[in-house]
Design an enzyme around this catalytic site. Structure first.
Site, PDB file in Angstrom:
ATOM      1  N   LYS A  22      37.256  92.255 110.163  1.00  0.00           N
ATOM      2  CA  LYS A  22      37.041  91.755 108.797  1.00  0.00           C
ATOM      3  C   LYS A  22      36.457  90.351 108.825  1.00  0.00           C
ATOM      4  O   LYS A  22      35.483  90.055 108.136  1.00  0.00           O
ATOM      5  CB  LYS A  22      38.389  91.735 108.055  1.00  0.00           C
ATOM      6  CG  LYS A  22      38.392  90.862 106.787  1.00  0.00           C
ATOM      7  CD  LYS A  22      39.735  90.870 106.089  1.00  0.00           C
ATOM      8  CE  LYS A  22      40.747  89.864 106.566  1.00  0.00           C
ATOM      9  NZ  LYS A  22      40.536  88.480 106.128  1.00  0.00           N
ATOM     10  N   ARG A 112      39.221  84.335  99.075  1.00  0.00           N
ATOM     11  CA  ARG A 112      38.771  82.953  99.298  1.00  0.00           C
ATOM     12  C   ARG A 112      37.493  82.888 100.147  1.00  0.00           C
ATOM     13  O   ARG A 112      36.714  81.955 100.031  1.00  0.00           O
ATOM     14  CB  ARG A 112      39.861  82.147 100.031  1.00  0.00           C
ATOM     15  CG  ARG A 112      41.175  82.105  99.336  1.00  0.00           C
ATOM     16  CD  ARG A 112      42.120  81.182 100.048  1.00  0.00           C
ATOM     17  NE  ARG A 112      41.977  79.820  99.565  1.00  0.00           N
ATOM     18  CZ  ARG A 112      41.233  78.901 100.110  1.00  0.00           C
ATOM     19  NH1 ARG A 112      40.543  79.155 101.197  1.00  0.00           N
ATOM     20  NH2 ARG A 112      41.160  77.711  99.585  1.00  0.00           N
ATOM     21  N   CYS A 136      46.422  78.859  98.372  1.00  0.00           N
ATOM     22  CA  CYS A 136      47.049  80.178  98.348  1.00  0.00           C
ATOM     23  C   CYS A 136      48.413  80.026  98.977  1.00  0.00           C
ATOM     24  O   CYS A 136      48.811  78.922  99.363  1.00  0.00           O
ATOM     25  CB  CYS A 136      46.184  81.232  99.035  1.00  0.00           C
ATOM     26  SG  CYS A 136      46.109  81.077 100.798  1.00  0.00           S
ATOM     27  N   ARG A 141      44.616  74.749 101.560  1.00  0.00           N
ATOM     28  CA  ARG A 141      43.311  75.248 101.988  1.00  0.00           C
ATOM     29  C   ARG A 141      42.111  74.639 101.245  1.00  0.00           C
ATOM     30  O   ARG A 141      41.350  75.346 100.587  1.00  0.00           O
ATOM     31  CB  ARG A 141      43.283  76.781 101.917  1.00  0.00           C
ATOM     32  CG  ARG A 141      44.408  77.405 102.698  1.00  0.00           C
ATOM     33  CD  ARG A 141      44.334  78.888 102.753  1.00  0.00           C
ATOM     34  NE  ARG A 141      43.276  79.379 103.633  1.00  0.00           N
ATOM     35  CZ  ARG A 141      43.010  80.669 103.814  1.00  0.00           C
ATOM     36  NH1 ARG A 141      43.701  81.584 103.188  1.00  0.00           N
ATOM     37  NH2 ARG A 141      42.049  81.040 104.628  1.00  0.00           N
ATOM     38  N   PRO A 142      41.938  73.315 101.360  1.00  0.00           N
ATOM     39  CA  PRO A 142      40.778  72.698 100.710  1.00  0.00           C
ATOM     40  C   PRO A 142      39.473  73.108 101.405  1.00  0.00           C
ATOM     41  O   PRO A 142      39.496  73.678 102.503  1.00  0.00           O
ATOM     42  CB  PRO A 142      41.031  71.201 100.902  1.00  0.00           C
ATOM     43  CG  PRO A 142      41.920  71.101 102.091  1.00  0.00           C
ATOM     44  CD  PRO A 142      42.737  72.366 102.130  1.00  0.00           C
ATOM     45  N   VAL A 143      38.340  72.818 100.754  1.00  0.00           N
ATOM     46  CA  VAL A 143      37.029  73.117 101.367  1.00  0.00           C
ATOM     47  C   VAL A 143      36.209  71.836 101.488  1.00  0.00           C
ATOM     48  O   VAL A 143      34.980  71.861 101.495  1.00  0.00           O
ATOM     49  CB  VAL A 143      36.244  74.214 100.589  1.00  0.00           C
ATOM     50  CG1 VAL A 143      36.910  75.568 100.754  1.00  0.00           C
ATOM     51  CG2 VAL A 143      36.112  73.854  99.113  1.00  0.00           C
ATOM     52  N   ASP A 144      36.910  70.693 101.584  1.00  0.00           N
ATOM     53  CA  ASP A 144      36.224  69.395 101.622  1.00  0.00           C
ATOM     54  C   ASP A 144      35.236  69.288 102.787  1.00  0.00           C
ATOM     55  O   ASP A 144      34.157  68.702 102.647  1.00  0.00           O
ATOM     56  CB  ASP A 144      37.267  68.261 101.678  1.00  0.00           C
ATOM     57  CG  ASP A 144      38.240  68.422 102.831  1.00  0.00           C
ATOM     58  OD1 ASP A 144      38.735  69.562 103.033  1.00  0.00           O
ATOM     59  OD2 ASP A 144      38.506  67.449 103.557  1.00  0.00           O
ATOM     60  N   ASP A 324      47.010  83.903 112.888  1.00  0.00           N
ATOM     61  CA  ASP A 324      47.040  85.243 112.288  1.00  0.00           C
ATOM     62  C   ASP A 324      47.922  86.222 113.068  1.00  0.00           C
ATOM     63  O   ASP A 324      48.042  87.385 112.668  1.00  0.00           O
ATOM     64  CB  ASP A 324      45.611  85.816 112.201  1.00  0.00           C
ATOM     65  CG  ASP A 324      44.775  85.110 111.137  1.00  0.00           C
ATOM     66  OD1 ASP A 324      45.349  84.358 110.324  1.00  0.00           O
ATOM     67  OD2 ASP A 324      43.545  85.307 111.126  1.00  0.00           O
ATOM     68  N   ARG A 416      43.889  94.632 102.541  1.00  0.00           N
ATOM     69  CA  ARG A 416      42.766  93.684 102.629  1.00  0.00           C
ATOM     70  C   ARG A 416      42.234  93.599 104.047  1.00  0.00           C
ATOM     71  O   ARG A 416      41.065  93.265 104.247  1.00  0.00           O
ATOM     72  CB  ARG A 416      43.230  92.277 102.214  1.00  0.00           C
ATOM     73  CG  ARG A 416      43.571  92.164 100.768  1.00  0.00           C
ATOM     74  CD  ARG A 416      43.875  90.745 100.428  1.00  0.00           C
ATOM     75  NE  ARG A 416      42.773  89.895 100.854  1.00  0.00           N
ATOM     76  CZ  ARG A 416      42.777  88.577 100.827  1.00  0.00           C
ATOM     77  NH1 ARG A 416      43.839  87.944 100.389  1.00  0.00           N
ATOM     78  NH2 ARG A 416      41.754  87.882 101.222  1.00  0.00           N
TER      79      ARG A 416
HETATM   80  C1  EPZ Z   1      39.880  81.580 108.697  1.00  0.00           C
HETATM   81  O1  EPZ Z   1      40.280  80.950 107.489  1.00  0.00           O
HETATM   82  C2  EPZ Z   1      40.305  83.028 108.592  1.00  0.00           C
HETATM   83  N1  EPZ Z   1      39.641  83.625 107.443  1.00  0.00           N
HETATM   84  C3  EPZ Z   1      41.821  83.096 108.444  1.00  0.00           C
HETATM   85  O2  EPZ Z   1      42.212  84.449 108.437  1.00  0.00           O
HETATM   86  C4  EPZ Z   1      42.466  82.425 109.660  1.00  0.00           C
HETATM   87  O3  EPZ Z   1      43.866  82.387 109.483  1.00  0.00           O
HETATM   88  C5  EPZ Z   1      41.941  80.978 109.792  1.00  0.00           C
HETATM   89  O4  EPZ Z   1      40.496  80.987 109.826  1.00  0.00           O
HETATM   90  C6  EPZ Z   1      42.441  80.280 111.036  1.00  0.00           C
HETATM   91  O5  EPZ Z   1      42.094  81.019 112.161  1.00  0.00           O
HETATM   92  C7  EPZ Z   1      38.406  84.121 107.581  1.00  0.00           C
HETATM   93  O6  EPZ Z   1      37.806  84.062 108.645  1.00  0.00           O
HETATM   94  C8  EPZ Z   1      37.806  84.761 106.383  1.00  0.00           C
HETATM   95  P1  EPZ Z   1      40.162  77.123 108.460  1.00  0.00           P
HETATM   96  P2  EPZ Z   1      39.692  79.535 107.090  1.00  0.00           P
HETATM   97  O7  EPZ Z   1      39.121  76.579 107.557  1.00  0.00           O
HETATM   98  O8  EPZ Z   1      38.318  79.432 107.596  1.00  0.00           O
HETATM   99  C9  EPZ Z   1      42.121  73.088 106.825  1.00  0.00           C
HETATM  100  C10 EPZ Z   1      43.423  86.312 107.636  1.00  0.00           C
HETATM  101  O9  EPZ Z   1      44.638  86.600 107.530  1.00  0.00           O
HETATM  102  N2  EPZ Z   1      40.833  72.814 106.166  1.00  0.00           N
HETATM  103  O10 EPZ Z   1      39.879  77.218 109.906  1.00  0.00           O
HETATM  104  O11 EPZ Z   1      39.947  79.355 105.643  1.00  0.00           O
HETATM  105  C11 EPZ Z   1      42.832  74.296 106.205  1.00  0.00           C
HETATM  106  O12 EPZ Z   1      43.513  73.939 105.024  1.00  0.00           O
HETATM  107  C12 EPZ Z   1      42.915  84.938 107.283  1.00  0.00           C
HETATM  108  O13 EPZ Z   1      42.555  87.123 107.995  1.00  0.00           O
HETATM  109  C13 EPZ Z   1      40.655  71.624 105.480  1.00  0.00           C
HETATM  110  O14 EPZ Z   1      41.558  70.783 105.387  1.00  0.00           O
HETATM  111  O15 EPZ Z   1      40.600  78.564 107.927  1.00  0.00           O
HETATM  112  C14 EPZ Z   1      43.728  74.745 107.332  1.00  0.00           C
HETATM  113  O16 EPZ Z   1      44.901  73.983 107.343  1.00  0.00           O
HETATM  114  C15 EPZ Z   1      43.946  84.082 106.629  1.00  0.00           C
HETATM  115  N3  EPZ Z   1      39.442  71.371 104.886  1.00  0.00           N
HETATM  116  C16 EPZ Z   1      42.898  74.425 108.583  1.00  0.00           C
HETATM  117  O17 EPZ Z   1      41.901  73.485 108.165  1.00  0.00           O
HETATM  118  C17 EPZ Z   1      38.408  72.260 104.958  1.00  0.00           C
HETATM  119  O18 EPZ Z   1      37.334  71.969 104.407  1.00  0.00           O
HETATM  120  C18 EPZ Z   1      42.191  75.620 109.189  1.00  0.00           C
HETATM  121  O19 EPZ Z   1      41.496  76.330 108.175  1.00  0.00           O
HETATM  122  C19 EPZ Z   1      38.599  73.462 105.665  1.00  0.00           C
HETATM  123  C20 EPZ Z   1      39.816  73.719 106.267  1.00  0.00           C
END
Ligand code: EPZ
Length: 441
Positions: A22, A112, A136, A141-144, A324, A416
Site C-alpha cells: 500500500k 492522510r 490522527c 502528524r504535521p506536514v511542515d 508499523d 485500509r
Molecule cells: C509513513 O507515514 C507511512 N504512511 C506510515 O504508515 C508509517 O507509519 C510512517 O511513514 C513511518 O514509517 C505512508 O507511507 C502512506 P513520517 P508518514 O512523515 O510519511 C513527523 C500505515 O499504517 N513529521 O515519516 O506520514 C511525524 O509527525 C502508516 O501504513 C513532522 O513533524 O510518516 C512523525 O512523528 C501509518 N513534520 C514523524 O515525523 C513533517 O512535515 C515521521 O512521520 C512530516 C513528519
C-alpha cells in the site's frame, strides 16, 4: 461496521502470498499527476488504493483496469469502483485534463496520504489546493517539512480555511535538509524535484524501500535521480516524463505481520513473495525471541516459538524496527518468559491497542513513549475495538493466540491496509470470520 469473530489457538500452516505494498503504491499512483502515462501492476485491493484512484479521477487522471491475461480487452471500469471480483491489480493511468488542482477535505480526511498529490500538482500544474490533513489518533502528524521544502523550491504557500493553497511560476531545484527522514515528505519532494528546474538534493532523506520503489518507478519514466536507497537523493529536473510501466513492490508490513503470526502459531508456515534482506530488524527481534527461519528464494518458513524469550525493540526510520510493526509484536512479548520493552520514537501516541490487549489478559504498562510488557501472560478472548490500521493487526494476532472467542469491532481500519486478511488467515487454518454489519444487527 464489519467485525471479526476469531476463535483462537489454531495452528497456522501452509503458504501465504504477500500482496503489493500500500505505502509504495500510493506515491506511485500520485506520481501520475506529473504527466505522461503509467502502467502499474501488483496494486493491492484495498480501501486506501480506491480512495487514491477516486481522488486522482477528480484531478483529471483517467484509469482503466488491465486484464490479467494480455489476450483480454482492457476493462472500462471506473477507478475506485471496481469490486473485489474484477480487481486485477493492474491499471493504465494517464492525464486527461489539467484544469483541476484541488484535493477536497472529504477525501483527505479519510486518507492522510492524499497530501502526496501536493508535490506533483505544484511541479506540473503549478497550482495545488489540498485540504490540510489534521492530526490522527497516532500523532499530530504535521506536514511542515513538506511545505518548507516547496517554499524553498519557489512555491507561494498559504493556509486558508483549512486548505493548503500553493502556486508557483515554476519550481526551482535547491538543497533540502530534512530535520527528520519523513517518508511521505521525502516522496512528495522527490516527485516535485523530478520536474523542477535544475538540481535538487534531499539530505537526510527517508530510506524506506517504498521510497526506493517510487524512485525506480520515476526513473523508468525518464526521471534523473541518483543516490536511490541512500539518505541523499540528488535529482536533475527534466522537462517531462515519458510513458512507462512499473510493478509495485511487496508489502513489508503485511509480510512482517504473517511472520509474527508464524512465530505465535506457525507449523512450518511459509510467507512467500518477499525479500528477507528488507526485513532484517524484524527478523532480528524475532530471532532474539527464539524464532528460526528457513529462507529459500523469496520465501521464509517459520514455526511457533515454543518458549519465546523477552526482548526489547525501539521503533526507528528504516532500516530500524518499523513503527508499523510494534502493535503486532506485542502479543508475542506478552507471552514471553520475562519483561520486554517497546520504545516508540516515530509517533507520539501509538499505543492505543495496549489497553485492548490488556483487556485480553496482557500486562503492559505505558510510560510516555515506552511500553513495558510484563510477559508470561495467558491471553483470553474478549470483545475489543480496533483503533487504527496496525493496532487492528496487533489485535487480530492477539485474537488468533487467545483462548476462546475474540470479537474485533471496527475492522474497516484493517481493510485500509491488509488485502483479504481474514481469507488469507482462514486458508492457513485460522478460525476467523467477518460478520457484516447487516448480518450483525
Ligand atoms: C509513513 O507515514 C507511512 N504512511 C506510515 O504508515 C508509517 O507509519 C510512517 O511513514 C513511518 O514509517 C505512508 O507511507 C502512506 P513520517 P508518514 O512523515 O510519511 C513527523 C500505515 O499504517 N513529521 O515519516 O506520514 C511525524 O509527525 C502508516 O501504513 C513532522 O513533524 O510518516 C512523525 O512523528 C501509518 N513534520 C514523524 O515525523 C513533517 O512535515 C515521521 O512521520 C512530516 C513528519
Amino acid at each position: 461496521m464489519d467485525r471479526f469473530h476469531i476463535v483462537g489457538g489454531r495452528s497456522l500452516r501452509g503458504t501465504v502470498q504477500v500482496s503489493g505494498s500500500k505505502n509504495a503504491a500510493l506515491p506511485i499512483l500520485f506520481s501520475t499527476l506529473l504527466g505522461g502515462s503509467l502502467e502499474v501492476d501488483n496494486l493491492p485491493s484495498l480501501r486506501d488504493i480506491r480512495t487514491a484512484l477516486s481522488l486522482l479521477s477528480q484531478l483529471g487522471i483517467r484509469a482503466v483496469s488491465l486484464p490479467e491475461s494480455p489476450d483480454e480487452e482492457p476493462g472500462s471500469s471506473m477507478p475506485g469502483t471496481s469490486g473485489e471480483a474484477s480487481w486485477t491489480g493492474a491499471f493504465r493511468l494517464w492525464e486527461d485534463e489539467l484544469a483541476s488542482f484541488e484535493a477536497p477535505y472529504d477525501l483527505v480526511r479519510t486518507m492522510r496520504a492524499s497530501i502526496l498529490c501536493l508535490g506533483p500538482l505544484l511541479a506540473h500544474r503549478k497550482r495545488a489546493r489540498v485540504s490540510l490533513p489534521g492530526g490522527c489518533l497516532i500523532g499530530s502528524r504535521p506536514v511542515d517539512m513538506h511545505l518548507n521544502a516547496f517554499a524553498k523550491m519557489g512555491a507561494r504557500i498559504s493556509i486558508d480555511h483549512g486548505y493548503i493553497d500553493a502556486n508557483t511560476d515554476g519550481l526551482v531545484g535547491c538543497d533540502i535538509h530534512l530535520a527528520y527522514p519523513t517518508v511521505t515528505g521525502t516522496e512528495n519532494i522527490l516527485m516535485a524535484a523530478v520536474l523542477a528546474k535544475g538540481q535538487t538534493r534531499i539530505f537526510n532523506a527517508a530510506q524506506e524501500p517504498e521510497v526506493t520503489d517510487l524512485a525506480w518507478s520515476l526513473i523508468r519514466r525518464g526521471a534523473r535521480i541518483e543516490g536511490v536507497g541512500t539518505s541523499t537523493l540528488s535529482v536533475e529536473g527534466v522537462k517531462s516524463l515519458s510513458p512507462g510501466a512499473h510493478s509495485v513492490m511487496w508489502d513489508r508490513i503485511e509480510a512482517g505481520t504473517f511472520l509474527v503470526a508464524g512465530a505465535l502459531l506457525g507449523e512450518s508456515l511459509t510467507v512467500k513473495g518477499l525479500d528477507p534482506s528488507l526485513l532484517i530488524s524484524l527478523m532480528t527481534a524475532l530471532s532474539e525471541m527464539g524464532a528460526a527461519f528457513e529462507t529459500k528464494g523469496d520465501s521464509v518458513m517459520i514455526s511457533r516459538i515454543a518458549n519465546p524469550k523477552a526482548t526489547s525493540v525501539r521503533t526507528e526510520p528504516y532500516p530500524g524496527f518499523p513503527t508499523d510493526m510494534q502493535a503486532q509484536i506485542l502479543p508475542l512479548m506478552a507471552i514471553a518468559d520475562g519483561p520486554s520493552t517497546v520504545v516508540e520514537t516515530v509517533f507520539e501516541n501509538r499505543f492505543t491497542h495496549v489497553m485492548e490487549m490488556n483487556r485480553m489478559g496482557a500486562n503492559i504498562d505505558i510510560h510516555g513513549s515506552r511500553a513495558f510488557v510484563r510477559g508470561r501472560s495467558v491471553l483470553e478472548g474478549a470483545s475489543v475495538m480496533a483503533s487504527d490500521l496496525r493496532a487492528s493487526a496487533g489485535l487480530v494476532l492477539a485474537g488468533l493466540l487467545a483462548n476462546g472467542e475474540t470479537v474485533i469491532q471496527r475492522v474497516y481500519h484493517i481493510d485500509r491496509g491488509y488485502e483479504r486478511i481474514e481469507k488469507k488467515l482462514e486458508a492457513l487454518g485460522a478460525r476467523i470470520k467477518r460478520v457484516r454489519e447487516e448480518a450483525a444487527q
